[in-house]
Design a protein around this motif. Sequence first.
Motif, PDB file in Angstrom:
ATOM      1  N   PHE A  63       0.864  -1.164   0.000  1.00 26.47           N
ATOM      2  CA  PHE A  63       0.000   0.000   0.000  1.00 26.47           C
ATOM      3  C   PHE A  63       0.908   1.223   0.000  1.00 26.47           C
ATOM      4  N   THR A  64       0.654   2.147  -0.892  1.00 33.34           N
ATOM      5  CA  THR A  64       1.504   3.329  -1.009  1.00 33.34           C
ATOM      6  C   THR A  64       0.719   4.578  -0.607  1.00 33.34           C
ATOM      7  N   ILE A  65       1.443   5.616  -0.260  1.00 37.27           N
ATOM      8  CA  ILE A  65       0.801   6.845   0.200  1.00 37.27           C
ATOM      9  C   ILE A  65       0.007   7.477  -0.935  1.00 37.27           C
ATOM     10  N   TYR A  66      -1.231   7.800  -0.646  1.00 35.09           N
ATOM     11  CA  TYR A  66      -2.074   8.546  -1.579  1.00 35.09           C
ATOM     12  C   TYR A  66      -2.053  10.035  -1.230  1.00 35.09           C
ATOM     13  N   GLY A  67      -1.958  10.323   0.067  1.00 32.69           N
ATOM     14  CA  GLY A  67      -1.889  11.712   0.487  1.00 32.69           C
ATOM     15  C   GLY A  67      -1.802  11.831   1.993  1.00 32.69           C
ATOM     16  N   LEU A  68      -1.324  12.975   2.449  1.00 35.95           N
ATOM     17  CA  LEU A  68      -1.317  13.334   3.867  1.00 35.95           C
ATOM     18  C   LEU A  68      -2.132  14.616   3.969  1.00 35.95           C
ATOM     19  N   TRP A  69      -3.355  14.480   4.508  1.00 40.06           N
ATOM     20  CA  TRP A  69      -4.322  15.579   4.458  1.00 40.06           C
ATOM     21  C   TRP A  69      -4.509  16.211   5.821  1.00 40.06           C
ATOM     22  N   PRO A  70      -4.310  17.512   5.945  1.00 38.62           N
ATOM     23  CA  PRO A  70      -4.598  18.188   7.209  1.00 38.62           C
ATOM     24  C   PRO A  70      -6.103  18.320   7.427  1.00 38.62           C
ATOM     25  N   TYR A  71      -6.507  18.172   8.673  1.00 40.45           N
ATOM     26  CA  TYR A  71      -7.913  18.282   9.070  1.00 40.45           C
ATOM     27  C   TYR A  71      -7.998  19.376  10.124  1.00 40.45           C
ATOM     28  N   TYR A  72      -8.904  20.316   9.928  1.00 39.16           N
ATOM     29  CA  TYR A  72      -8.974  21.495  10.794  1.00 39.16           C
ATOM     30  C   TYR A  72     -10.034  21.347  11.891  1.00 39.16           C
ATOM     31  N   ASN A  73      -9.893  22.181  12.918  1.00 35.09           N
ATOM     32  CA  ASN A  73     -10.829  22.154  14.045  1.00 35.09           C
ATOM     33  C   ASN A  73     -12.258  22.480  13.638  1.00 35.09           C
ATOM     34  N   ASP A  74     -12.419  23.199  12.548  1.00 35.63           N
ATOM     35  CA  ASP A  74     -13.768  23.555  12.113  1.00 35.63           C
ATOM     36  C   ASP A  74     -14.415  22.455  11.277  1.00 35.63           C
ATOM     37  N   SER A  97      13.286   7.060  -1.004  1.00 39.19           N
ATOM     38  CA  SER A  97      12.244   6.630  -0.057  1.00 39.19           C
ATOM     39  C   SER A  97      10.876   7.085  -0.528  1.00 39.19           C
ATOM     40  N   LEU A  98      10.800   8.303  -1.058  1.00 38.47           N
ATOM     41  CA  LEU A  98       9.529   8.802  -1.578  1.00 38.47           C
ATOM     42  C   LEU A  98       9.071   8.003  -2.799  1.00 38.47           C
ATOM     43  N   ARG A  99      10.011   7.648  -3.666  1.00 39.71           N
ATOM     44  CA  ARG A  99       9.648   6.861  -4.856  1.00 39.71           C
ATOM     45  C   ARG A  99       9.045   5.515  -4.468  1.00 39.71           C
ATOM     46  N   LYS A 100       9.518   4.971  -3.364  1.00 36.14           N
ATOM     47  CA  LYS A 100       9.015   3.673  -2.911  1.00 36.14           C
ATOM     48  C   LYS A 100       7.692   3.805  -2.162  1.00 36.14           C
ATOM     49  N   ALA A 101       7.607   4.782  -1.257  1.00 36.38           N
ATOM     50  CA  ALA A 101       6.436   4.888  -0.386  1.00 36.38           C
ATOM     51  C   ALA A 101       5.330   5.767  -0.949  1.00 36.38           C
ATOM     52  N   TRP A 102       5.700   6.725  -1.838  1.00 37.89           N
ATOM     53  CA  TRP A 102       4.721   7.693  -2.335  1.00 37.89           C
ATOM     54  C   TRP A 102       4.907   7.876  -3.835  1.00 37.89           C
ATOM     55  N   PRO A 103       4.741   6.814  -4.613  1.00 38.36           N
ATOM     56  CA  PRO A 103       4.983   6.903  -6.055  1.00 38.36           C
ATOM     57  C   PRO A 103       3.775   7.449  -6.809  1.00 38.36           C
ATOM     58  N   SER A 104       4.033   7.876  -8.014  1.00 39.26           N
ATOM     59  CA  SER A 104       2.967   8.245  -8.937  1.00 39.26           C
ATOM     60  C   SER A 104       2.960   7.249 -10.095  1.00 39.26           C
ATOM     61  N   PHE A 105       1.784   6.744 -10.427  1.00 38.62           N
ATOM     62  CA  PHE A 105       1.665   5.799 -11.537  1.00 38.62           C
ATOM     63  C   PHE A 105       0.938   6.437 -12.717  1.00 38.62           C
ATOM     64  N   THR A 106       0.902   7.758 -12.742  1.00 39.03           N
ATOM     65  CA  THR A 106       0.225   8.429 -13.837  1.00 39.03           C
ATOM     66  C   THR A 106       0.997   8.244 -15.146  1.00 39.03           C
ATOM     67  N   CYS A 107       0.297   8.411 -16.236  1.00 40.15           N
ATOM     68  CA  CYS A 107       0.916   8.336 -17.562  1.00 40.15           C
ATOM     69  C   CYS A 107       0.677   9.664 -18.283  1.00 40.15           C
ATOM     70  N   PRO A 108       1.702  10.312 -18.784  1.00 46.82           N
ATOM     71  CA  PRO A 108       3.116   9.942 -18.598  1.00 46.82           C
ATOM     72  C   PRO A 108       3.599  10.292 -17.197  1.00 46.82           C
ATOM     73  N   GLN A 109       4.725   9.740 -16.832  1.00 45.71           N
ATOM     74  CA  GLN A 109       5.286  10.010 -15.517  1.00 45.71           C
ATOM     75  C   GLN A 109       5.644  11.492 -15.385  1.00 45.71           C
ATOM     76  N   ILE A 110       5.375  12.054 -14.196  1.00 46.20           N
ATOM     77  CA  ILE A 110       5.646  13.483 -13.990  1.00 46.20           C
ATOM     78  C   ILE A 110       6.779  13.724 -12.995  1.00 46.20           C
ATOM     79  N   GLY A 111       7.380  12.644 -12.473  1.00 49.38           N
ATOM     80  CA  GLY A 111       8.554  12.777 -11.617  1.00 49.38           C
ATOM     81  C   GLY A 111       8.310  13.605 -10.376  1.00 49.38           C
ATOM     82  N   ARG A 112       9.251  14.506 -10.091  1.00 54.54           N
ATOM     83  CA  ARG A 112       9.191  15.300  -8.868  1.00 54.54           C
ATOM     84  C   ARG A 112       8.003  16.255  -8.839  1.00 54.54           C
ATOM     85  N   LYS A 113       7.461  16.579  -9.994  1.00 57.27           N
ATOM     86  CA  LYS A 113       6.317  17.486 -10.031  1.00 57.27           C
ATOM     87  C   LYS A 113       5.134  16.935  -9.239  1.00 57.27           C
ATOM     88  N   PHE A 114       5.074  15.608  -9.103  1.00 64.97           N
ATOM     89  CA  PHE A 114       3.997  14.981  -8.340  1.00 64.97           C
ATOM     90  C   PHE A 114       4.048  15.421  -6.875  1.00 64.97           C
TER      91      PHE A 114
END
Length: 232
Positions: A63-74, A97-114
């Motif tokens: 399972f790879t990271i899809y996102g880290l989302w902040p949640y607010y008090n409101d 480490s990011l490539r392994k845990a938080w990869p992008s599988f979009t086509c075409p690949q966007i690299g660090r822009k992700f």
Amino acid sequence: MGKWASSMLTKLVVLLSFAVVAFGNTNSGLRAFYLVQQWLGSYCNQRGTRCCYPPTGKPAPDFTIYGLWPYYNDGSFPYNCGDDNYDVGRLKPFEQSLRKAWPSFTCPQIGRKFWVHEWNKHGTCSKSSLGEIPYFMAALNLKRQANVYGALARAGIRPNNRYYSLKSIKRAITRSIGFHPWVQCNHNAQGRSQIWQVTLCADRTGRRLINCPYIPRGRGSCSSKILFPSFY
């Protein structure tokens, strides 16, 4: 209206304005982080979805990271909280480490822009607690704490194109990791319900897991038995 009444009305408006600001500050602000992980097999086998391997090739099943989302008090999940000029070169020391845990599988690949996209959309809303580098480090650390693939494997639940009960999946994750997950499902090209995303929460420092303060409803409903498809 006399001068005295007009003066008092003006003062009242000003006081009410400060009260609204104070109330807003009390009920806004970072409360927690939602760590969302996805099973790429379930993302890539949807009808009309095309995936591409990253430059490093096909990764090991996880399972790879899809996102880290902040949640607010409101009660909101804010996004796009600032227009930062992100220096993506600062990620180089832990890019592997990011490539392994938080990869992008979009086509075409966007690299660090992700990762720049992830920072601009979600990370900027957590700047009161985490800076640019700490935001990504927190995601990697939480991913290590929340080993969803390992939790399921220990319970004999594996990506073998078989059906498992939703209850057994949630129980396996809770017993192994110690916190209740929010499980989302999607449908494959044949319309079968399958495990897609697993969400666990962290405190506002992004350092330790906690039970989620709020579980969103009405999204990605799962059947009582769901497919665990093979990895993409």
